[in-house]
Structures are given as C-alpha cells and as structure tokens.
Design an enzyme around this catalytic site. Structure first.
Site, PDB file in Angstrom:
ATOM      1  N   LYS A  64      10.711   3.358   2.509  1.00  0.00           N
ATOM      2  CA  LYS A  64      11.060   4.988   3.004  1.00  0.00           C
ATOM      3  C   LYS A  64      11.209   4.631   1.860  1.00  0.00           C
ATOM      4  CE  LYS A  64       9.458   5.993   6.741  1.00  0.00           C
ATOM      5  NZ  LYS A  64       9.886   6.292   7.990  1.00  0.00           N
ATOM      6  N   ASP A 118       1.996   9.915   3.927  1.00  0.00           N
ATOM      7  CA  ASP A 118       1.955  11.173   4.952  1.00  0.00           C
ATOM      8  C   ASP A 118       1.143  12.022   5.678  1.00  0.00           C
ATOM      9  OD1 ASP A 118       3.605  12.260   6.680  1.00  0.00           O
ATOM     10  OD2 ASP A 118       5.132  12.715   4.891  1.00  0.00           O
ATOM     11  N   CYS A 135      21.971  49.633  -3.760  1.00  0.00           N
ATOM     12  CA  CYS A 135      20.974  48.468  -2.675  1.00  0.00           C
ATOM     13  C   CYS A 135      19.418  48.617  -4.244  1.00  0.00           C
ATOM     14  CB  CYS A 135      20.077  49.834  -1.719  1.00  0.00           C
ATOM     15  SG  CYS A 135      18.268  49.428  -1.746  1.00  0.00           S
ATOM     16  N   TYR A 186      -6.497   1.883   6.769  1.00  0.00           N
ATOM     17  CA  TYR A 186      -5.444   1.091   6.390  1.00  0.00           C
ATOM     18  C   TYR A 186      -5.679   0.096   7.363  1.00  0.00           C
ATOM     19  CZ  TYR A 186      -2.512   3.807   9.918  1.00  0.00           C
ATOM     20  OH  TYR A 186      -1.915   4.560  10.553  1.00  0.00           O
ATOM     21  N   GLU A 228       1.060  -0.920  -0.162  1.00  0.00           N
ATOM     22  CA  GLU A 228       0.416   0.127  -0.192  1.00  0.00           C
ATOM     23  C   GLU A 228       0.982   1.309  -0.297  1.00  0.00           C
ATOM     24  OE1 GLU A 228      -2.575  -0.458   3.642  1.00  0.00           O
ATOM     25  OE2 GLU A 228      -2.656  -2.643   3.478  1.00  0.00           O
ATOM     26  N   LYS A 254       2.317   4.593   1.055  1.00  0.00           N
ATOM     27  CA  LYS A 254       2.359   4.904   2.803  1.00  0.00           C
ATOM     28  C   LYS A 254       2.017   6.377   3.112  1.00  0.00           C
ATOM     29  CE  LYS A 254       5.749   4.694   6.740  1.00  0.00           C
ATOM     30  NZ  LYS A 254       5.662   6.329   7.060  1.00  0.00           N
ATOM     31  N   CYS A 308      16.722  51.605  -3.523  1.00  0.00           N
ATOM     32  CA  CYS A 308      17.392  52.931  -3.262  1.00  0.00           C
ATOM     33  C   CYS A 308      18.744  53.498  -4.133  1.00  0.00           C
ATOM     34  CB  CYS A 308      16.647  53.090  -2.022  1.00  0.00           C
ATOM     35  SG  CYS A 308      18.286  53.161  -0.709  1.00  0.00           S
ATOM     36  N   CYS A 314      14.697  54.265   2.794  1.00  0.00           N
ATOM     37  CA  CYS A 314      15.337  53.057   1.771  1.00  0.00           C
ATOM     38  C   CYS A 314      13.493  52.694   1.155  1.00  0.00           C
ATOM     39  CB  CYS A 314      15.875  51.869   2.044  1.00  0.00           C
ATOM     40  SG  CYS A 314      15.621  50.969   0.705  1.00  0.00           S
ATOM     41  N   CYS A 369      21.923  47.520   3.347  1.00  0.00           N
ATOM     42  CA  CYS A 369      21.178  48.956   3.141  1.00  0.00           C
ATOM     43  C   CYS A 369      21.314  49.570   3.882  1.00  0.00           C
ATOM     44  CB  CYS A 369      20.539  48.917   1.995  1.00  0.00           C
ATOM     45  SG  CYS A 369      19.345  50.785   1.611  1.00  0.00           S
TER      46      CYS A 369
HETATM   47  S1  IVH Z   1      -0.142  -0.076   8.733  1.00  0.00           S
HETATM   48  C1  IVH Z   1       0.743  -2.572  12.415  1.00  0.00           C
HETATM   49  N1  IVH Z   1      -0.265   0.719   6.342  1.00  0.00           N
HETATM   50  O1  IVH Z   1       2.915   4.946   8.786  1.00  0.00           O
HETATM   51  C2  IVH Z   1       0.551  -1.979  10.692  1.00  0.00           C
HETATM   52  N2  IVH Z   1       0.727   2.664   7.947  1.00  0.00           N
HETATM   53  O2  IVH Z   1       4.807   3.455  10.720  1.00  0.00           O
HETATM   54  C3  IVH Z   1       0.600  -0.158  11.530  1.00  0.00           C
HETATM   55  N3  IVH Z   1       0.886   5.066   7.389  1.00  0.00           N
HETATM   56  O3  IVH Z   1       2.271   5.190  12.054  1.00  0.00           O
HETATM   57  C4  IVH Z   1       0.966   0.650  10.205  1.00  0.00           C
HETATM   58  N4  IVH Z   1      -0.216   5.007   5.675  1.00  0.00           N
HETATM   59  O4  IVH Z   1       0.803   6.565  10.809  1.00  0.00           O
HETATM   60  C5  IVH Z   1       0.193   1.312   7.920  1.00  0.00           C
HETATM   61  N5  IVH Z   1      -1.147   2.077   4.350  1.00  0.00           N
HETATM   62  C6  IVH Z   1      -0.417   2.284   5.939  1.00  0.00           C
HETATM   63  C7  IVH Z   1       0.130   3.342   5.722  1.00  0.00           C
HETATM   64  C8  IVH Z   1       0.848   3.912   7.655  1.00  0.00           C
HETATM   65  C9  IVH Z   1       0.509   5.143   6.688  1.00  0.00           C
HETATM   66  C10 IVH Z   1       1.285   5.300   8.806  1.00  0.00           C
HETATM   67  C11 IVH Z   1       1.437   5.012  10.015  1.00  0.00           C
HETATM   68  C12 IVH Z   1       1.932   4.058  10.871  1.00  0.00           C
HETATM   69  C13 IVH Z   1       3.262   4.473  10.026  1.00  0.00           C
HETATM   70  C14 IVH Z   1       4.776   3.376  10.417  1.00  0.00           C
END
Ligand code: IVH
Length: 686
Positions: free
Chosen positions: A325, A132, A419, A237, A128, A130, A422, A442, A437
């Site tokens: 990441k 933010d 400047c 999620y 999936e 992640k 001015c 100015c 300046c």
């Molecule tokens: S699963 C035990 N799925 O990422 C499973 N987390 O450290 C826990 N996050 O704090 C999380 N998208 O807030 C999961 N599709 C996703 C996510 C997701 C964002 C965040 C979540 C968590 C951190 C993972």
C-alpha cells in the site's frame, strides 16, 4: 487517422437472411476489433464517426432481421430494462482479499515467509499495479460472456452482468471458445471521474468522493443506462477457473487473458530478486501521479501455480501474494491567496487558493480552510509553501506550513470585518467560530439561497444549475425564490440572455413547472430555515402534512416532535413570523406550488420488518445517498434518527464512518456494512 479498411454497401434492400447473417457477422467482428484497438490497445485505426457508422449499419441490419440478434452483439451492450434488484451469485472459487505490506521491510518479510514455505526453492514474482476500483468476476461459457458479478463478501456477490456489458473493455466474445472465470478491477479513469463530477456539480448533484466510489456507485445501479453513461473500464488480473487451457504460471495466465481479448495492465514485471522488485515498487510510488487512473498500491504474486498451491492460504488471504500500500499522498504547493465566500446562511468561509498541483488523481487548486481559527492555528501566511493531503476526499486539506521555505515576501492574512459581498459588518455569534453577514438583502446570501432552493436535495429543478441561477439573479430576473415560478411570463426576455437557446429555456421552464408538484418537504428544506436540514424538513412534513399547519405551529407543538429541539423550534417559529416570509409563501401559493406532504406515511401500528426499530445511517454508501438509505429504512418501518444512543437498534455504516460507528461499537449496537444493508433491503431480515 488511417482510412477505414472496410466497405459496406448501405441500403441493400434485397439481402436474404443468409447474406444478412454473413454481413452481420462481418460487421460485429469489425466493430469488436476496432473496439479492442481503441479501448484495450490504445491504438485506434478508424475515426469515431467511422466507428459510429459501423454500429448504425449493424443496428439497421439487426432491425431488419431481429431473429439474428444475439446477446454478444455490440448493439446489446446497453440493452436491458432496469432490474428490480440484484440477484446473488455464489463464487465457486472464493474471491479473496490480500494481506498488506506497508514498506520495503514488509516486502522482505513477505519474501522470507514465501521462501521458508517453499523450503528455499527459487521463487519468481510478478509485480502489478493495484488498481483502485471495484473487484469483479466475469464468466464466459464457450467464449461468450454470460455473467459478471461483484466480489461481495468474497463467497457471494451480486449479478451485475447488465452493467458490466456496458464496459467496452470487457469482450462479449473471446478469441477462443473457452469456458473461463476471470477476475479484474473495474475502474473509472481520472479524466472520466473529473468530467462526471463537473457535470454533477453543474446539475447541483452530490459529488463522488473519488474515482473508486464513482465506479462502484455506477456498477451498483439497477438501471444499466446509468452505468452506460459513465465511462468505466477494466483491467483483469487473474483467473478463477478455466477449462481446456494449460496454464502453469500467473504470468502465462495474464498473457493468455491478453490473447483472449482482455485488457491486462501492461505495467507488470517479473522478478527473481526481491530487492529489484522493491526498486520497481519505489519507482511506481513516484510515477503514480502520471497514470491516467488511480492505483493505491502494487500487488506482488508468486508466479508459479505449483508454488502457489504449495503455499496455500491463511483464513483470509493467500500466502503467495501481498498488497503493497502506498503512503497517503501529499504534495507541496504554494498558497497564492485566501478567498472569502458568503454562504446562504451568511457564514463567511475562507478558501485557500493554491498553485495547481497534481494529487491523488486530480489537480488541486483549492482547499477549504473552514474558519479563521484554522488559519491562525496553522500559522498560514499568503505566499507560504504548504503540504496538502487528500485522503480520498474531494476537498483536500492543508496539513501544515513549511516555515523553512519562507522568503520574507509572505503576507499575514487578516479576516475582514465587513462582508466581502455587501459590505455590512460581520458578526461572530455566541458559541460560534464562524463570522456571519446578517444582512438579509446581501446579494451573496440571496444567490446562495437560490442555488440551494433549486438543488437536487431541495426542489430538484433540473436544467437550472448554479451558474444559470447566478446569471438570472445578476440580470435581475429573480430576486427571491418565488420569482422562479413567474419566469414563464418572461420567456422572450430569457431568450435574449447569453447561452440561452430556445431548448434550454423551455427545458428550464418545464422543470420549474414540474417542481411545483414536489412533496412539501422539498419546499421546506429549500426555504433554508436556520437549523432545518433535509431530515427535519421531512419530519415536519410528515407530522403536519401541510405547510399552513407548520406555519401555525407553536414552539410547544414543535418540541413535542422527537427530532425537533427547542433551538430549531424557536428558529422555525421566528422564521414564519417574518412579514417577508409570509409574502414569499403567498407568492408560492398564487403560483400554484404544492404545500402538501405527498410521501409515503408509514401507518402507525403497521407490521413492517423494522417496525419499532430505531436506525441511524452514517458514512458514505457506494450504491445510494444517505437520504435514500434513510428513506428505504423508513419504508421498512424503522424510525430513522440522526445520532446514536442507547435507543438505537441498528447502525448502517458506510465508508469513512467516524464517531457514530465508534459509539455504536461501544454500546454494542448492531452494525451493518453496505453489503449487509443491501441484503436487509432485499430480504427484510436483519
Ligand atoms: S489479486 C487472491 N491483482 O485489490 C488475489 N488484486 O485485496 C486477489 N486489486 O479486492 C487479488 N488490482 O480487487 C489483484 N493487480 C491486482 C489488483 C488487485 C487491484 C484489488 C482487488 C482485491 C484487492 C486486494
């Protein structure tokens, strides 16, 4: 837009309660259906006007029959009054975080560990995005949303139900009456984030660094109206706990969540083979900028619940999932020009004007170059191709030049000797890299000084943004900050200006008038005395109580105060000796601007939880500004200083805390993260 498939007869005066109940039910269902179509399925079927009319109809029926209002009514999304504080919530199933993977090899290692742990059974993964944002938990009882909480430290979070109810992608009633605890990520889209920051910039308010901070900051507000005014969203999620549904795998769980009415991200995929999963992750690394919201990686989870259970957890995170990441985002673009701007202190700052490029969720057009030395160090030439990076900051930076892409058309950049505004000669003061300046007349310096004076941290004059200040200055309405307080005599002339309606002029004049009552530290800071920041202004106000006393203070008296060193003392005394400053202050006095300190003075000897303690705040906090945090510490009796030393008892460290955190760690000083700090504010216990 297709025509609405509903028919409501308005103004039905003789509706009895049973008929009203039926109508209300029908309206609520229709509203929630269109809400889902719009916000979750991205498939609106009625116009905004039609939707608003439905809500108005429901509201007016509920006003006539208030006994029929229920908490899951769409009219109750923004209901409550501001809370005094957030109540703690214990998560029965802890909200864990995930281990990290930083490249394809880390993902292969993860796969190997999973297979080993399962004695080489076949494994299926769900991959999936992640998102933010901020992790939240949502509890439903018999299908009704009863409580929403932050993750907190994983075991205990905070009850933010009121704020979460304002998110339209959170259903208030589910499709089936299940009791379930759902986890998800609340976030702000890139578009909503840019819009919010634009509005804040116009009002002179501090900008949010990124969509994640603005989502977190919005959900940590005690007043639900603030969260309601921000366009927040959610993707769920996972399931924490559920009663009465048979679900055997994560992918099935996500489908169930969708059926129940939640927004589940569509970009999820199931994989039997880790190499295919890796290509999917790599595709998203590329495609990431095209998404309308920010993601900071991908999450990989073992699909089968039975296998998840078999794998179990380490002390911190599940063995059945990992977070991939993305590397920090960089982009290549062209340096079109270097623009120079003169700040309120006269410092001339170069800014890189870039060919617009999309980077980490926003379009980057400019990057600060800080000073001439940086341009020289990086060897920048106008027309160069450059690498820009944005590590969560609002202002992106140029990482390096790509000399191999030079065509010979590039031009070297020379810092001017005069400047740009001015024309006076620029001076490099001793020990400084910056060019300044020094002309007090100015126009750029005066304009910037005016903008500073009205800004939120200074006199906080709402309705008088930077643009209006520049306009008033350009049109000759204000020449100095004190002129603002005489604008009311020129209402008719102001009305003749472009984009100045009666309402905006009156609002502006009213907020100027209101600012006369500010406590004096705002005025002191607003004056822009060299070296006197908001903190020092506050200290001066607290110590002397009145502007006249500060004006009379000698250098000796000033340096008696802890936070004021000889250079600042010298600057303050020199400033108030200037004839033009004396005139300015008289202008303020005649206009009736307050010169007294009105803030809370913590009584010497008062027995407060932090009496006798020295505290420092560093980094960015999601729920309040640094100034607010310092104020709260002061009210608890602490003495707040700007730097960490052996005398420091407590460091409150927000995100991106840098050298102060390192120093505090070295000195063994007590360090609190935001969570612990909020707890301290609530309980008064350290
Ligand atoms: S699963 C035990 N799925 O990422 C499973 N987390 O450290 C826990 N996050 O704090 C999380 N998208 O807030 C999961 N599709 C996703 C996510 C997701 C964002 C965040 C979540 C968590 C951190 C993972």
């Amino acid at each position: 837009m297709g025509s609405a498939c509903f028919q409501i007869e308005r103004n039905e005066p003789d509706l009895d309660i049973l008929q009203a109940e039926a109508k209300i039910k029908e309206l609520r269902e229709t509203i929630e259906k269109h809400n889902r179509l719009y916000h979750v399925e991205d498939n609106p079927q009625i116009t905004d006007q039609e939707y608003d009319q439905l809500v108005r109809d429901l509201k007016s029926l509920e006003e006539r029959f208030p006994e029929l209002i229920t908490p899951d009514s769409p009219t109750q999304r923004v209901g409550g009054e501001p809370l005094p504080f957030f109540v703690k919530v214990e998560h029965k199933t802890p909200m864990l975080s995930l281990g990290n993977a930083f490249g394809a090899d880390d993902l292969r290692d993860f796969d190997r560990r999973v297979r080993q742990g399962l004695g080489n059974q076949t494994v299926r993964y769900v991959c999936e995005l992640k998102i933010d944002g901020l992790a939240v938990s949502l509890r439903y009882e018999n299908g009704l949303f009863v409580r929403g909480a932050t993750r907190g430290d994983g075991s205990v979070g905070e009850d933010i139900t009121q704020n979460l109810k304002t998110i339209r992608t959170i259903p208030l009633r589910l499709a089936r009456p299940v009791t379930i605890e759902v986890r998800g990520e609340a976030y702000m889209s890139k578009q909503a984030f840019e819009k919010l920051n634009k509005e804040r910039a116009e009002k002179g308010e501090a900008l949010f660094a990124n969509p994640r901070n603005s989502a977190a900051g919005s959900l940590r507000q005690l007043d639900p109206k603030i969260a309601a005014s921000r366009q927040l969203d959610i993707f769920v999620y996972g399931i924490g706990e559920v009663e009465g549904e048979r679900i055997e795998s994560h992918s099935e769980g996500l489908n169930t969540l969708e059926e129940l009415g939640f927004a589940v991200n569509k970009e999820r995929r199931v994989f039997d083979d880790i190499e295919e999963l890796i290509s999917f992750v790599e595709t998203w690394t590329e495609k990431r900028p095209t998404l309308p919201y920010e993601i900071d990686g991908m999450v990989i989870k073992v699909d089968s619940y039975a296998q998840q259970q078999e794998l179990g957890f380490t002390a911190k995170s599940p063995r059945w999932a990992t977070a991939y990441k993305f590397p920090a985002e960089e982009a290549v673009t062209q340096l079109i020009d270097i623009e120079l701007s003169v700040g309120r202190t006269g410092v001339v700052t170069p800014t890189a004007i870039l060919n617009p490029v999309s980077l980490a969720g926003t379009t980057v057009k400019r990057a600060s170059l800080h000073n001439e030395d940086i341009i020289r160090e990086k060897g920048l030439m106008i027309g160069d191709h450059v690498v820009v990076k944005k590590a969560g900051d609002i202002i992106p930076e140029i990482v390096n030049v790509l000399p191999e892409r030079r065509t010979g058309e590039e031009r070297p950049f020379e810092m001017p000797t005069e400047c740009p505004d001015c024309g006076s000669e620029l001076v490099r003061l001793e020990d400084e890299v910056a060019l300044r300046c020094l002309n007090t007349d100015c126009p750029a310096i005066i304009r910037e000084g005016l903008a500073h004076f009205v800004s939120r941290t200074a006199m906080n004059i709402e309705g008088l943004g930077e643009k209006v200040v520049a306009q008033l200055f350009a049109e000759g309405f204000i020449k100095s900050v004190a002129d603002l307080y005489y604008l009311h005599d020129r209402r008719e002339d102001l009305l003749k200006l472009e984009r100045m309606g009666e309402k905006s002029v009156d609002n502006m004049l009213a907020s100027i008038e209101a600012s006369k009552d500010n406590s004096v530290e705002r005025l002191i800071f607003g004056l822009g005395i060299r070296l006197v920041g908001a903190k020092a202004a506050k200290v001066l106000a607290e110590e002397f109580g009145h502007l006249d006393k500060i004006m009379e203070a000698t250098e000796e008296q000033l340096i008696q105060i802890d936070e004021i060193g000889p250079k600042m003392a010298d600057s303050i005394v020199a400033y108030f000796q200037l004839e033009q400053v004396k005139d300015l202050i008289e202008h303020f006095r005649q206009a009736g601007v307050n010169f007294e300190y009105k803030g809370l003075r913590v009584e010497a000897g008062a027995d407060l939880p932090l009496s006798g303690k020295v505290a420092v705040v560093t980094g960015t906090l999601a729920s309040m500004s640094r100034g607010e945090a310092e104020e709260k510490l002061t009210l608890l009796g602490a003495k707040v200083t700007g730097s960490v030393s052996k005398k420091t008892d407590l460091l409150v460290a927000g995100e991106k805390a840098g050298s102060k955190l390192e120093k505090a760690e070295k000195l063994g000083i007590k360090i609190m993260d935001e969570e612990a700090f909020l707890k301290l504010l609530e309980t008064g216990e350290m």
